[in-house]
Design a protein around this motif. Structure first.
Motif, PDB file in Angstrom:
ATOM      1  N   UNK A   1      -5.019  -0.799   3.152  1.00 34.38           N
ATOM      2  CA  UNK A   1      -4.311  -1.842   2.591  1.00 34.38           C
ATOM      3  C   UNK A   1      -4.078  -2.240   1.559  1.00 34.38           C
ATOM      4  N   UNK A   2      -4.452  -0.890   0.538  1.00 34.15           N
ATOM      5  CA  UNK A   2      -3.412  -0.503  -0.384  1.00 34.15           C
ATOM      6  C   UNK A   2      -2.182  -0.019  -0.623  1.00 34.15           C
ATOM      7  N   UNK A   3      -1.833   0.974   0.266  1.00 38.76           N
ATOM      8  CA  UNK A   3      -0.983   1.587   0.853  1.00 38.76           C
ATOM      9  C   UNK A   3       0.247   0.130   1.290  1.00 38.76           C
ATOM     10  N   UNK A   4      -0.141  -0.775   1.439  1.00 37.24           N
ATOM     11  CA  UNK A   4       0.349  -1.896   1.861  1.00 37.24           C
ATOM     12  C   UNK A   4       1.515  -2.467   0.859  1.00 37.24           C
TER      13      UNK A   4
ATOM     14  N   UNK B   1      -9.665  -4.677  -5.955  1.00 42.17           N
ATOM     15  CA  UNK B   1     -10.433  -5.919  -6.395  1.00 42.17           C
ATOM     16  C   UNK B   1      -9.713  -6.728  -7.234  1.00 42.17           C
ATOM     17  N   UNK B   2      -9.610  -6.015  -7.962  1.00 41.89           N
ATOM     18  CA  UNK B   2      -8.638  -6.003  -9.501  1.00 41.89           C
ATOM     19  C   UNK B   2      -6.687  -5.750  -9.910  1.00 41.89           C
ATOM     20  N   UNK B   3      -6.172  -5.483  -8.436  1.00 44.70           N
ATOM     21  CA  UNK B   3      -5.255  -5.563  -8.277  1.00 44.70           C
ATOM     22  C   UNK B   3      -4.792  -4.476  -8.414  1.00 44.70           C
ATOM     23  N   UNK B   4      -5.178  -2.655  -9.039  1.00 41.72           N
ATOM     24  CA  UNK B   4      -4.788  -1.506  -9.647  1.00 41.72           C
ATOM     25  C   UNK B   4      -4.823  -0.532  -7.920  1.00 41.72           C
ATOM     26  N   UNK B   5      -3.898  -1.031  -7.168  1.00 42.40           N
ATOM     27  CA  UNK B   5      -3.603   0.245  -5.438  1.00 42.40           C
ATOM     28  C   UNK B   5      -3.619   1.229  -5.855  1.00 42.40           C
TER      29      UNK B   5
END
Length: 153
Positions: A113-116, A83-87
């Motif tokens: 999703x985070x890997x992408x 949610x805070x864009x810390x993939x």
């Protein structure tokens, strides 16, 4: 089986007549161990071993009871970092979640999703395929997987 009987049986040879005529525990105790100190030491060791075994069993059972909770906790941390864009941090926690419970389709989907997000298409492809194999009705994972395939070709 008492400790005395165990030691007595350990020292006896198979087929011995003594194995057939043990008698009562009290009679047996007087024959094999006349001094009680030796027996108390063995009883204390056995008691400590019993306690250690019970502690080990408790730890193992609690691991299996709390394992799904720990997996969910890692999933939620991964979700919060997403949610805070810390993939990178999300991937770390989501990988822990799927290692603890590899049947969590939501964790696999969020991991993909985070890997992408960090441009790792191969792990994302694998994670989406895993999510869809666990839950074929996951529409979002199916759409994302189709987008990966369409961008490759």
């Amino acid at each position: 089986m008492s400790v005395e009987i165990f030691h007595w049986l350990k020292n006896k040879k198979p087929g011995s007549d003594d194995l057939k005529r043990r008698g009562s525990d009290h009679h047996f105790h007087e024959q094999t161990h006349p001094d009680n100190c030796h027996c108390e030491i063995h009883r204390t060791r056995t008691t400590l071993l019993d306690r250690a075994l019970m502690l080990l069993i408790t730890v193992i059972i609690s691991f299996f009871v709390f394992k799904p909770y720990l997996s969910f906790q890692s999933y939620m941390r991964g979700f919060q970092y997403t949610e805070v864009a810390k993939s990178d941090l999300a991937i770390k926690h989501l990988r822990k979640a799927v290692q603890m419970d590899n049947t969590n389709d939501l964790a696999w989907s969020l991991l993909a999703y985070n890997y992408l997000k960090v441009n790792k298409k191969e792990p994302a492809l694998y994670a989406y395929q895993k999510a869809l194999s666990l839950n074929p009705h996951d529409v979002q994972a199916a759409i994302e997987l189709s987008l990966i395939y369409s961008n490759e070709g």
